[in-house]
Design a protein around this motif. Structure first.
Motif, PDB file in Angstrom:
ATOM      1  N   CYS A 106      35.533 -37.831 -65.471  1.00 26.16           N
ATOM      2  CA  CYS A 106      35.340 -39.283 -65.340  1.00 26.16           C
ATOM      3  C   CYS A 106      34.176 -39.576 -64.404  1.00 26.16           C
ATOM      4  O   CYS A 106      33.354 -40.476 -64.665  1.00 26.16           O
ATOM      5  CB  CYS A 106      36.618 -39.949 -64.831  1.00 26.16           C
ATOM      6  SG  CYS A 106      38.007 -39.896 -65.987  1.00 26.16           S
ATOM      7  N   GLU A 107      34.097 -38.840 -63.294  1.00 29.24           N
ATOM      8  CA  GLU A 107      32.999 -39.035 -62.354  1.00 29.24           C
ATOM      9  C   GLU A 107      31.654 -38.752 -63.000  1.00 29.24           C
ATOM     10  O   GLU A 107      30.676 -39.493 -62.792  1.00 29.24           O
ATOM     11  CB  GLU A 107      33.206 -38.133 -61.134  1.00 29.24           C
ATOM     12  CG  GLU A 107      34.413 -38.518 -60.290  1.00 29.24           C
ATOM     13  CD  GLU A 107      34.815 -37.448 -59.289  1.00 29.24           C
ATOM     14  OE1 GLU A 107      35.760 -37.703 -58.515  1.00 29.24           O
ATOM     15  OE2 GLU A 107      34.202 -36.357 -59.286  1.00 29.24           O
ATOM     16  N   ALA A 143      31.322 -34.777 -71.326  1.00 23.93           N
ATOM     17  CA  ALA A 143      31.268 -34.234 -69.976  1.00 23.93           C
ATOM     18  C   ALA A 143      32.335 -33.165 -69.833  1.00 23.93           C
ATOM     19  O   ALA A 143      33.360 -33.190 -70.522  1.00 23.93           O
ATOM     20  CB  ALA A 143      31.468 -35.321 -68.930  1.00 23.93           C
ATOM     21  N   GLY A 144      32.083 -32.224 -68.915  1.00 23.53           N
ATOM     22  CA  GLY A 144      33.032 -31.136 -68.685  1.00 23.53           C
ATOM     23  C   GLY A 144      33.213 -30.861 -67.213  1.00 23.53           C
ATOM     24  O   GLY A 144      32.577 -31.475 -66.354  1.00 23.53           O
ATOM     25  N   ALA A 145      34.073 -29.911 -66.931  1.00 16.33           N
ATOM     26  CA  ALA A 145      34.327 -29.489 -65.559  1.00 16.33           C
ATOM     27  C   ALA A 145      34.510 -27.983 -65.549  1.00 16.33           C
ATOM     28  O   ALA A 145      34.983 -27.391 -66.529  1.00 16.33           O
ATOM     29  CB  ALA A 145      35.572 -30.182 -65.004  1.00 16.33           C
ATOM     30  N   GLU A 166      22.367 -34.993 -54.709  1.00 13.39           N
ATOM     31  CA  GLU A 166      22.927 -36.268 -55.172  1.00 13.39           C
ATOM     32  C   GLU A 166      22.355 -36.584 -56.541  1.00 13.39           C
ATOM     33  O   GLU A 166      21.142 -36.682 -56.711  1.00 13.39           O
ATOM     34  CB  GLU A 166      22.596 -37.370 -54.158  1.00 13.39           C
ATOM     35  CG  GLU A 166      23.229 -37.111 -52.797  1.00 13.39           C
ATOM     36  CD  GLU A 166      22.653 -37.991 -51.702  1.00 13.39           C
ATOM     37  OE1 GLU A 166      21.719 -38.773 -52.002  1.00 13.39           O
ATOM     38  OE2 GLU A 166      23.115 -37.881 -50.550  1.00 13.39           O
ATOM     39  N   ARG A 167      23.249 -36.729 -57.528  1.00 12.86           N
ATOM     40  CA  ARG A 167      22.832 -36.922 -58.910  1.00 12.86           C
ATOM     41  C   ARG A 167      23.599 -38.100 -59.519  1.00 12.86           C
ATOM     42  O   ARG A 167      24.636 -37.927 -60.151  1.00 12.86           O
ATOM     43  CB  ARG A 167      23.089 -35.655 -59.739  1.00 12.86           C
ATOM     44  CG  ARG A 167      22.291 -34.437 -59.293  1.00 12.86           C
ATOM     45  CD  ARG A 167      20.833 -34.580 -59.669  1.00 12.86           C
ATOM     46  NE  ARG A 167      20.074 -33.362 -59.415  1.00 12.86           N
ATOM     47  CZ  ARG A 167      19.212 -33.211 -58.435  1.00 12.86           C
ATOM     48  NH1 ARG A 167      18.985 -34.207 -57.592  1.00 12.86           N
ATOM     49  NH2 ARG A 167      18.552 -32.072 -58.282  1.00 12.86           N
ATOM     50  N   GLY A 168      23.099 -39.316 -59.275  1.00 13.27           N
ATOM     51  CA  GLY A 168      23.732 -40.488 -59.869  1.00 13.27           C
ATOM     52  C   GLY A 168      25.105 -40.750 -59.295  1.00 13.27           C
ATOM     53  O   GLY A 168      25.253 -41.007 -58.100  1.00 13.27           O
ATOM     54  N   SER A 169      26.136 -40.675 -60.132  1.00  9.72           N
ATOM     55  CA  SER A 169      27.499 -40.992 -59.704  1.00  9.72           C
ATOM     56  C   SER A 169      28.224 -39.811 -59.091  1.00  9.72           C
ATOM     57  O   SER A 169      29.397 -39.942 -58.728  1.00  9.72           O
ATOM     58  CB  SER A 169      28.305 -41.507 -60.912  1.00  9.72           C
ATOM     59  OG  SER A 169      28.418 -40.491 -61.894  1.00  9.72           O
ATOM     60  N   VAL A 173      35.802 -44.703 -69.612  1.00 11.82           N
ATOM     61  CA  VAL A 173      35.831 -43.235 -69.561  1.00 11.82           C
ATOM     62  C   VAL A 173      37.243 -42.685 -69.424  1.00 11.82           C
ATOM     63  O   VAL A 173      37.461 -41.477 -69.589  1.00 11.82           O
ATOM     64  CB  VAL A 173      34.958 -42.705 -68.406  1.00 11.82           C
ATOM     65  CG1 VAL A 173      33.530 -43.211 -68.559  1.00 11.82           C
ATOM     66  CG2 VAL A 173      35.525 -43.086 -67.040  1.00 11.82           C
ATOM     67  N   ARG A 174      38.219 -43.553 -69.117  1.00 13.82           N
ATOM     68  CA  ARG A 174      39.571 -43.071 -68.838  1.00 13.82           C
ATOM     69  C   ARG A 174      40.434 -43.113 -70.085  1.00 13.82           C
ATOM     70  O   ARG A 174      41.404 -43.876 -70.194  1.00 13.82           O
ATOM     71  CB  ARG A 174      40.184 -43.863 -67.688  1.00 13.82           C
ATOM     72  CG  ARG A 174      39.435 -43.621 -66.383  1.00 13.82           C
ATOM     73  CD  ARG A 174      40.127 -44.183 -65.172  1.00 13.82           C
ATOM     74  NE  ARG A 174      39.382 -43.807 -63.974  1.00 13.82           N
ATOM     75  CZ  ARG A 174      39.482 -42.647 -63.343  1.00 13.82           C
ATOM     76  NH1 ARG A 174      40.355 -41.730 -63.793  1.00 13.82           N
ATOM     77  NH2 ARG A 174      38.755 -42.373 -62.274  1.00 13.82           N
ATOM     78  N   VAL A 175      40.032 -42.278 -71.052  1.00 17.98           N
ATOM     79  CA  VAL A 175      40.777 -42.101 -72.296  1.00 17.98           C
ATOM     80  C   VAL A 175      40.914 -40.607 -72.553  1.00 17.98           C
ATOM     81  O   VAL A 175      40.252 -39.788 -71.910  1.00 17.98           O
ATOM     82  CB  VAL A 175      40.068 -42.794 -73.481  1.00 17.98           C
ATOM     83  CG1 VAL A 175      39.988 -44.296 -73.257  1.00 17.98           C
ATOM     84  CG2 VAL A 175      38.668 -42.224 -73.678  1.00 17.98           C
ATOM     85  N   ASP A 176      41.796 -40.251 -73.471  1.00 13.34           N
ATOM     86  CA  ASP A 176      41.948 -38.850 -73.885  1.00 13.34           C
ATOM     87  C   ASP A 176      42.393 -37.955 -72.731  1.00 13.34           C
ATOM     88  O   ASP A 176      42.132 -36.763 -72.717  1.00 13.34           O
ATOM     89  CB  ASP A 176      40.613 -38.328 -74.467  1.00 13.34           C
ATOM     90  CG  ASP A 176      40.774 -36.983 -75.172  1.00 13.34           C
ATOM     91  OD1 ASP A 176      41.847 -36.756 -75.770  1.00 13.34           O
ATOM     92  OD2 ASP A 176      39.842 -36.161 -75.100  1.00 13.34           O
ATOM     93  N   GLY A 177      43.120 -38.515 -71.762  1.00 16.43           N
ATOM     94  CA  GLY A 177      43.497 -37.729 -70.597  1.00 16.43           C
ATOM     95  C   GLY A 177      44.453 -36.601 -70.906  1.00 16.43           C
ATOM     96  O   GLY A 177      44.262 -35.466 -70.446  1.00 16.43           O
TER      97      GLY A 177
END
Length: 431
Positions: free
Chosen positions: A418-419, A400-402, A311-314, A163-167
């Motif tokens: 990432c989370e 995913a977004g924030a 609480e939702r998974g990770s 998941v740690r790409v395109d930072g």
């Protein structure tokens, strides 16, 4: 052999004891090859498999396509609200008692949309599993019962996706959004990034592996028109019961979860006391209440469970529940229209946030849209399409977004994506 459109078959119903786990049952049905299109939808305590196509409503940007048993395929242009186009299409159903299942794209809320906006089916066969029993209705009930008898846990070894790409590219988008917020163009916007999976995927096995590790508000697995998706939605967008009671559950504010009791307790305290996260949640709840006031009797609109941790998974989120009762003359489609897209997947004000998302990201499709079930009796249930895997034409991806507000920093928002991606990325099963 696929179960497709039949008009001469007499519907049947079987109720069976079901010793297998509901997840295994749903995966067995989805992977059986007996059905063309299908949708799996999980609500608390209940799982539904909807397979085959008895009726179908497909909404494109320029036309609505409707297919009902015994009638020719009809396509006609539409204008106005896309929710009204769906309402009118289902109002014309010749099936007296129907349930529909499908998805709605984020572009359902875009003023000048392109592409496919919604795809829903009325299935030939439904299987509902709850409390150790399976209720099978529609075509092929005996054949489906045979599948249930040998349902077993799904095999498949995940190949985790990095998941740690395109930072750098994502951080630049966040910085641009923060600058526009400081210019007063909007208060909040959800900026997302797409993560391509470098191999073909087994969507059914990925759903099974991911559901074992997640605690969703709703989960779903579907294959409609060649588009496949599997996801673990953290958030209810809109539910409407047959008596007109409406509920939405905005989640906003995020921290990692699953690193152990001590670490989870620490991040929970951070979440509950971080001014940025609390502000982000409070403005989302306020927006949800304003939207409910548009379609509900104002005296019935209320908030419960305000700012509790879910609480939702990770990840763990701040969550609240807002509800009301539909005003006279309002329909479930009006409620969906008022609450769509989810404030926690778009921004505030919504029109400005949607414009910014379209400009910064382009077409989202299913991501941050909704998986929807609707019924002839006025009931409707919908979940945000988040924490999901998508696959079409041999390509697979995650997204995913924030939530970006004035106090956001690019590094923290990248970490949040990432989370969230970690709810599904470790469980992707190659084909």
């Amino acid at each position: 052999m696929s179960i497709g459109l039949r008009t001469d078959a007499k519907p049947t119903e079987l109720v069976l004891e079901c010793a297998a786990e509901p997840l295994a049952v749903m995966a067995r049905l989805a992977g059986s090859g007996l059905f063309g299109d299908y949708v799996v939808y999980e609500r608390p305590g209940s799982w539904t498999f909807a397979g085959g196509t008895l009726g179908e409503v497909v909404l494109d940007a320029d036309a609505v396509h409707v297919r009902w048993p015994g009638l020719p395929l009809a396509a006609r242009p539409w204008s106005g609200r896309p929710a009204d186009a769906l309402r009118e299409a289902f109002a014309g159903s010749p099936i007296p008692a129907w349930n529909a299942y499908g998805w709605i794209a984020f572009e359902f809320a875009v003023p000048r949309p392109t592409g496919r906006l919604a795809h829903l089916i009325v299935p030939c066969t439904e299987v509902r599993v709850a409390d150790g029993r399976a209720r099978i209705t529609g075509e092929g009930a005996e054949r489906v019962a045979g599948l249930l008898a040998d349902a077993a846990p799904v095999a498949g070894v995940p190949s985790p996706v990095d998941v740690r790409v395109d930072g750098d590219a994502y951080r630049a988008k966040v910085a641009a959004a923060v600058a526009e917020i400081h210019e007063g163009r909007y208060q909040k916007v959800i900026v997302s990034r797409r993560l391509d999976v470098p191999h073909s995927v087994d969507v059914v096995a990925t759903y099974a592996r991911g559901r074992e590790a997640n605690t969703p508000a709703r989960s779903f697995l579907l294959d409609l028109g060649g588009l496949q998706a599997a996801g673990f939605s953290p958030e209810v967008l809109a539910t409407v019961d047959a008596d007109g009671r409406v509920m939405t559950q905005p989640l906003a504010g995020t921290r990692a979860f699953g690193a152990g009791a001590e670490a989870d307790a620490r991040t929970r305290r951070e979440l509950e006391n971080d001014p940025k996260e609390v502000f982000e949640h409070a403005v989302s709840v306020r927006t949800s209440l304003e939207e409910l006031h548009r379609v509900c009797d104002p005296a019935t609109v209320q908030v419960t469970d305000f700012m509790t941790v879910k609480e939702r998974g990770s990840v763990q989120h701040l969550g609240s529940r807002a509800s009301g009762v539909l005003a006279p003359g309002r329909s479930p489609w009006d409620a969906l229209d008022a609450l769509f897209p989810g404030v926690t997947a778009s921004g505030i004000p919504k029109p400005d946030a949607v414009e910014a998302i379209t400009r910064l990201e382009g077409r989202r499709g299913m991501y941050s849209g909704a998986v929807v079930t609707a019924s002839h009796d006025g009931a409707l249930d919908s979940a945000l399409v988040l924490r999901a895997l998508y696959s079409e034409d041999g390509r697979a991806w995650l997204r995913a977004g924030a939530g970006i507000v004035s106090a956001s920093t690019p590094d923290r928002e990248y970490e949040e994506t990432c989370e969230k991606l970690s709810s599904i990325a470790p469980y992707v099963v190659p084909r």
